[in-house]
Design an enzyme around this catalytic site. Structure first.
Site, mmCIF file in Angstrom:
data_model
loop_
_atom_site.group_PDB
_atom_site.id
_atom_site.type_symbol
_atom_site.label_atom_id
_atom_site.label_comp_id
_atom_site.label_asym_id
_atom_site.label_seq_id
_atom_site.Cartn_x
_atom_site.Cartn_y
_atom_site.Cartn_z
ATOM 1 N N CYS A 77 -13.202 43.913 21.290
ATOM 2 C CA CYS A 77 -11.945 44.539 20.851
ATOM 3 C C CYS A 77 -10.741 43.991 21.611
ATOM 4 C CB CYS A 77 -12.022 46.056 20.923
ATOM 5 S SG CYS A 77 -12.257 46.762 22.560
ATOM 6 N N HIS A 128 -12.508 51.500 23.711
ATOM 7 C CA HIS A 128 -12.242 50.737 22.498
ATOM 8 C C HIS A 128 -10.751 50.754 22.232
ATOM 9 C CE1 HIS A 128 -13.223 48.643 18.856
ATOM 10 N NE2 HIS A 128 -12.391 49.442 18.197
ATOM 11 N N HIS A 140 -8.883 45.943 14.432
ATOM 12 C CA HIS A 140 -9.674 45.886 15.663
ATOM 13 C C HIS A 140 -10.954 45.120 15.404
ATOM 14 C CE1 HIS A 140 -12.484 49.296 14.429
ATOM 15 N NE2 HIS A 140 -11.559 49.294 13.477
#
Length: 168
Positions: A77, A128, A140
Site C-alpha cells: 500500500c 493500511h 490503494h
C-alpha cells in the site's frame, strides 16, 4: 421445460451468482445515510491533482500486491502511494505507512480533499493506507486484489478508517 418456465430459473441463477460476488470489499454501501465529505470545495488545483493521480492509477490498476513492492511487478500500500505521488505530482513521500503517519498534516474526515492519504486500522493498528480521490473513493494496493479503488463507505473499510494526512 418450455422457454417461459426456464426464464425464472435463469433469473434466479443469475441473481444468486451476482450475490455471490458481493463479498468483494470494494462494493459501495447502499445505505443512504453513509458519510459523504462536506469539507472544502475542490479547486482547479485539486481537480488537476486528482486527474494526474487517476492516470497513475489507471496505469497500475490490477498490479498485484507484494509486501515491500514499489514497482509495476507488485506494490504494497505505501509503495503504491509513494510511486503515485512521485509519478503524478513529482513529490517524494516517506516510504512506509508508519513513516507516512508521522508526516503531513492531520485532516479531519469531513475535510478530505483529493490527494489526501487515508489510513485504516486493521488488527488493532494503523497498517493500511490509500489515496483519497473525492466523494467516498480511494485508491490503494489491496492485499487481496492488488491496485484497486474502493469506497470509504464499503462494508470492509467504513469502520476501519482511523485518520487522514495531507502532504501539500
Amino acid at each position: 421445460m418450455n422457454r417461459c418456465q426456464t426464464l425464472p430459473l435463469v433469473t434466479v441463477l443469475v441473481t444468486l451468482t451476482l450475490a455471490g460476488c458481493a463479498s468483494n470489499q470494494n462494493l459501495r454501501s447502499t445505505d443512504e445515510t453513509t458519510w459523504q465529505p462536506s469539507g472544502e470545495a475542490a479547486t482547479a488545483g485539486d481537480a488537476a491533482k486528482a486527474d494526474r493521480l487517476w492516470q497513475v492509477f489507471e496505469r497500475y490498476e490490477g498490479t498485484p500486491y507484494r509486501y515491500g513492492g514499489t514497482s509495476a511487478s507488485g506494490f504494497d500500500c505505501s509503495g503504491f502511494i509513494a510511486t503515485a505521488f512521485d509519478e503524478a505530482l513529482g513529490r517524494q513521500l516517506p516510504r512506509t505507512t508508519s513513516q507516512m503517519l508521522s508526516a503531513g498534516d492531520v485532516v479531519e474526515r469531513d475535510q478530505l480533499r483529493a490527494g489526501d492519504l487515508v489510513f485504516f486500522r486493521i488488527k488493532g493498528k494503523d497498517q493500511h493506507a490509500g489515496i483519497y480521490m473525492g466523494g467516498d473513493s480511494f485508491i490503494h494496493s489491496s492485499t487481496s486484489i492488488g491496485v484497486t479503488h474502493s469506497s470509504l463507505n464499503g462494508y470492509y473499510w467504513r469502520d476501519r478508517f482511523s485518520q487522514a494526512r495531507r502532504f501539500d
